[in-house]
Design a protein around this motif. Sequence first.
Motif, PDB file in Angstrom:
ATOM      1  N   PRO A 257       0.713  -1.401   0.535  1.00  0.00           N
ATOM      2  CA  PRO A 257      -0.310   0.266   0.291  1.00  0.00           C
ATOM      3  C   PRO A 257       0.830   1.506  -0.290  1.00  0.00           C
ATOM      4  CG  PRO A 257      -0.157  -1.035   2.184  1.00  0.00           C
ATOM      5  CD  PRO A 257       0.736  -1.900   0.975  1.00  0.00           C
ATOM      6  N   GLU A 258       0.260   2.314  -0.467  1.00  0.00           N
ATOM      7  CA  GLU A 258       1.279   3.863  -0.553  1.00  0.00           C
ATOM      8  C   GLU A 258       1.862   4.004   0.553  1.00  0.00           C
ATOM      9  OE1 GLU A 258       0.092   8.190  -0.870  1.00  0.00           O
ATOM     10  OE2 GLU A 258      -1.165   6.821  -2.071  1.00  0.00           O
ATOM     11  N   GLU A 259       1.452   4.102   1.880  1.00  0.00           N
ATOM     12  CA  GLU A 259       2.423   4.295   3.419  1.00  0.00           C
ATOM     13  C   GLU A 259       3.287   3.534   3.162  1.00  0.00           C
ATOM     14  OE1 GLU A 259       3.387   7.685   5.461  1.00  0.00           O
ATOM     15  OE2 GLU A 259       1.668   7.229   4.236  1.00  0.00           O
ATOM     16  N   LYS A 260       3.015   2.012   3.224  1.00  0.00           N
ATOM     17  CA  LYS A 260       4.323   1.195   3.108  1.00  0.00           C
ATOM     18  C   LYS A 260       5.504   1.924   2.599  1.00  0.00           C
ATOM     19  CE  LYS A 260       4.995  -3.564   3.860  1.00  0.00           C
ATOM     20  NZ  LYS A 260       4.206  -4.991   4.349  1.00  0.00           N
ATOM     21  N   PHE A 261       4.455   1.851   1.049  1.00  0.00           N
ATOM     22  CA  PHE A 261       5.849   1.565  -0.405  1.00  0.00           C
ATOM     23  C   PHE A 261       6.833   3.215   0.240  1.00  0.00           C
ATOM     24  CE2 PHE A 261       7.020   3.545  -4.436  1.00  0.00           C
ATOM     25  CZ  PHE A 261       7.641   2.747  -4.643  1.00  0.00           C
ATOM     26  N   ILE A 262       6.314   4.450   1.041  1.00  0.00           N
ATOM     27  CA  ILE A 262       6.591   5.596   1.044  1.00  0.00           C
ATOM     28  C   ILE A 262       7.584   4.826   2.500  1.00  0.00           C
ATOM     29  CG2 ILE A 262       6.594   8.000   1.748  1.00  0.00           C
ATOM     30  CD1 ILE A 262       3.596   7.966   0.280  1.00  0.00           C
ATOM     31  N   ALA A 263       7.128   4.686   2.980  1.00  0.00           N
ATOM     32  CA  ALA A 263       8.181   4.348   4.218  1.00  0.00           C
ATOM     33  C   ALA A 263       9.549   3.098   4.183  1.00  0.00           C
ATOM     34  CB  ALA A 263       7.368   3.776   5.618  1.00  0.00           C
ATOM     35  N   ALA A 264       9.161   2.333   2.998  1.00  0.00           N
ATOM     36  CA  ALA A 264      10.571   1.198   2.519  1.00  0.00           C
ATOM     37  C   ALA A 264      11.572   2.168   2.633  1.00  0.00           C
ATOM     38  CB  ALA A 264      10.049   0.796   1.518  1.00  0.00           C
ATOM     39  N   PHE A 265      11.445   3.279   1.819  1.00  0.00           N
ATOM     40  CA  PHE A 265      12.811   4.702   1.259  1.00  0.00           C
ATOM     41  C   PHE A 265      13.850   5.557   2.766  1.00  0.00           C
ATOM     42  CE2 PHE A 265      10.183   4.310  -2.791  1.00  0.00           C
ATOM     43  CZ  PHE A 265      11.171   4.586  -3.701  1.00  0.00           C
ATOM     44  N   LEU A 266      12.708   4.744   3.374  1.00  0.00           N
ATOM     45  CA  LEU A 266      13.553   5.898   4.704  1.00  0.00           C
ATOM     46  C   LEU A 266      14.178   4.525   5.636  1.00  0.00           C
ATOM     47  CD1 LEU A 266      11.221   7.661   4.917  1.00  0.00           C
ATOM     48  CD2 LEU A 266      12.228   8.764   6.025  1.00  0.00           C
ATOM     49  N   ARG A 267      14.645   3.147   4.558  1.00  0.00           N
ATOM     50  CA  ARG A 267      14.887   2.302   5.475  1.00  0.00           C
ATOM     51  C   ARG A 267      16.202   1.428   4.719  1.00  0.00           C
ATOM     52  NH1 ARG A 267       9.536   1.053   7.097  1.00  0.00           N
ATOM     53  NH2 ARG A 267       9.582  -0.699   5.764  1.00  0.00           N
ATOM     54  N   PRO A 268      17.003   0.723   5.312  1.00  0.00           N
ATOM     55  CA  PRO A 268      17.629   0.347   4.149  1.00  0.00           C
ATOM     56  C   PRO A 268      17.014  -0.868   3.972  1.00  0.00           C
ATOM     57  CG  PRO A 268      18.874   0.032   6.542  1.00  0.00           C
ATOM     58  CD  PRO A 268      17.173   0.473   6.352  1.00  0.00           C
ATOM     59  N   PRO A 269      17.293  -1.713   2.345  1.00  0.00           N
ATOM     60  CA  PRO A 269      18.630  -1.177   1.794  1.00  0.00           C
ATOM     61  C   PRO A 269      18.456   0.536   1.123  1.00  0.00           C
ATOM     62  CG  PRO A 269      17.554  -2.207   0.075  1.00  0.00           C
ATOM     63  CD  PRO A 269      16.368  -2.075   1.670  1.00  0.00           C
ATOM     64  N   LEU A 270      17.156   0.710   1.120  1.00  0.00           N
ATOM     65  CA  LEU A 270      17.645   2.123  -0.299  1.00  0.00           C
ATOM     66  C   LEU A 270      17.578   3.086   1.053  1.00  0.00           C
ATOM     67  CD1 LEU A 270      13.247   2.149  -0.924  1.00  0.00           C
ATOM     68  CD2 LEU A 270      15.664   0.713  -2.345  1.00  0.00           C
ATOM     69  N   TYR A 271      17.377   3.265   2.049  1.00  0.00           N
ATOM     70  CA  TYR A 271      17.964   3.944   2.593  1.00  0.00           C
ATOM     71  C   TYR A 271      19.824   4.677   3.489  1.00  0.00           C
ATOM     72  CZ  TYR A 271      17.798   8.826   5.584  1.00  0.00           C
ATOM     73  OH  TYR A 271      17.868   9.721   6.503  1.00  0.00           O
ATOM     74  N   SER A 272      20.410   5.512   2.958  1.00  0.00           N
ATOM     75  CA  SER A 272      22.057   4.605   3.480  1.00  0.00           C
ATOM     76  C   SER A 272      22.636   6.360   3.925  1.00  0.00           C
ATOM     77  CB  SER A 272      22.902   5.083   1.875  1.00  0.00           C
ATOM     78  OG  SER A 272      23.495   5.917   2.016  1.00  0.00           O
ATOM     79  N   THR A 273      23.421   5.414   5.600  1.00  0.00           N
ATOM     80  CA  THR A 273      23.744   6.646   6.137  1.00  0.00           C
ATOM     81  C   THR A 273      25.408   6.890   5.508  1.00  0.00           C
ATOM     82  OG1 THR A 273      24.388   4.992   7.942  1.00  0.00           O
ATOM     83  CG2 THR A 273      22.384   6.707   7.614  1.00  0.00           C
ATOM     84  N   ALA A 274      26.146   6.369   4.764  1.00  0.00           N
ATOM     85  CA  ALA A 274      27.200   6.150   3.823  1.00  0.00           C
ATOM     86  C   ALA A 274      28.187   7.118   3.410  1.00  0.00           C
ATOM     87  CB  ALA A 274      27.535   5.331   3.100  1.00  0.00           C
ATOM     88  N   PHE A 275      27.533   8.252   4.610  1.00  0.00           N
ATOM     89  CA  PHE A 275      28.265   9.367   4.325  1.00  0.00           C
ATOM     90  C   PHE A 275      30.208   9.633   4.574  1.00  0.00           C
ATOM     91  CE2 PHE A 275      23.974  11.056   6.480  1.00  0.00           C
ATOM     92  CZ  PHE A 275      23.536  11.232   4.749  1.00  0.00           C
ATOM     93  N   SER A 276      30.323   8.695   5.137  1.00  0.00           N
ATOM     94  CA  SER A 276      31.512   8.797   5.432  1.00  0.00           C
ATOM     95  C   SER A 276      32.865   8.171   4.025  1.00  0.00           C
ATOM     96  CB  SER A 276      32.346   8.089   6.447  1.00  0.00           C
ATOM     97  OG  SER A 276      32.120   6.640   6.676  1.00  0.00           O
TER      98      SER A 276
END
Length: 323
Positions: A257-276
């Motif tokens: 569903p829409e909200e679950k799909f959007i929420a997936a962008f804020l978690r791995p593997p889509l969301y990255s914290t590899a700033f270093s």
Amino acid sequence: MLWRAISEASPGPKWSGLFAEYWPDYKRWWLKEGESARPTYAESRRALNDHMPEIVPLYDELCELAGGGDLAARFLSFYCPPPYLAGCSQAIWTGKEPVMVRNYDYNPNAFDSLVLHTTWQGRRVMGTSDGLWGMVDGVNDAGLAISLTFGGRRIVGTGFGVPLILRYVLQTCETTEQAGAVLARVPTHMSYNVTVLDRKRNYLTAMMAPDRPAVLTHAAVATNHQENVEWVSHARFTATVERERFLLQRLSLHRDPEEKFIAAFLRPPLYSTAFSAGFGTLYTAVYRPRLREMELRWPGTVWPMSMENFVEGGRRVQIPGAA
């Protein structure tokens, strides 16, 4: 990171102030390979006139507001800029009210963190700024949304920085078909995947490159490669294939569903914290083109914006992993 949302119908003192603020950093970037590596003003303006003539009067107006200097005018043309890389994932959720969702993965120290709402040349445009008049994603008053990802190729050629191409599409196009025609003909200096969604639910992804014709596809997902992986180490580092596969599963096998799909962008593997290692996820954007609305999202924070009732302001957001 301090984000700002600024509205100015016609180029004026707000834009001029932004240019004065950002120009020292952009100037250093523009000249990092030496002044002779960048095209002359005459070459830059001629290229704009050849490929994007409708916005040349706007370009001239911005150059004047920027002080009329030669280097500033060459920079604002976005013609043959220095190479730059980003990560990014984007997808079209094709539900009852289709939405475009994207993560922008980039260096936080080289980013405008600015949403611009403009009515330049009579066309209302709202989106995430790059280079002070380019866009990395946005929507216009015709209900056309657009977003980019890096295409995962090393080749640098003769063409424009893609954020200006996105601005041009938003200034001049109303439908996905019109946008596709522009993306197929305007030259880009590096490879990018540009996804477009219009108010009638039509969408496409253009795989643009400086050394071969653009490929227009009906792909609903774009990460950081094109038809095949060509830059293997970059693909491995960014997990572009894995992210693409993950999004395709969300759209087909699982049909979130829409909200679950959007929420997936804020978690791995889509969301990255590899700033270093160079770049991570700076924000997630959600576009609803028919409603002419957008949202910026971070973990625990949603900043909604409407083209019809745009409110200027600022947000200080904590970006996980970014110093």
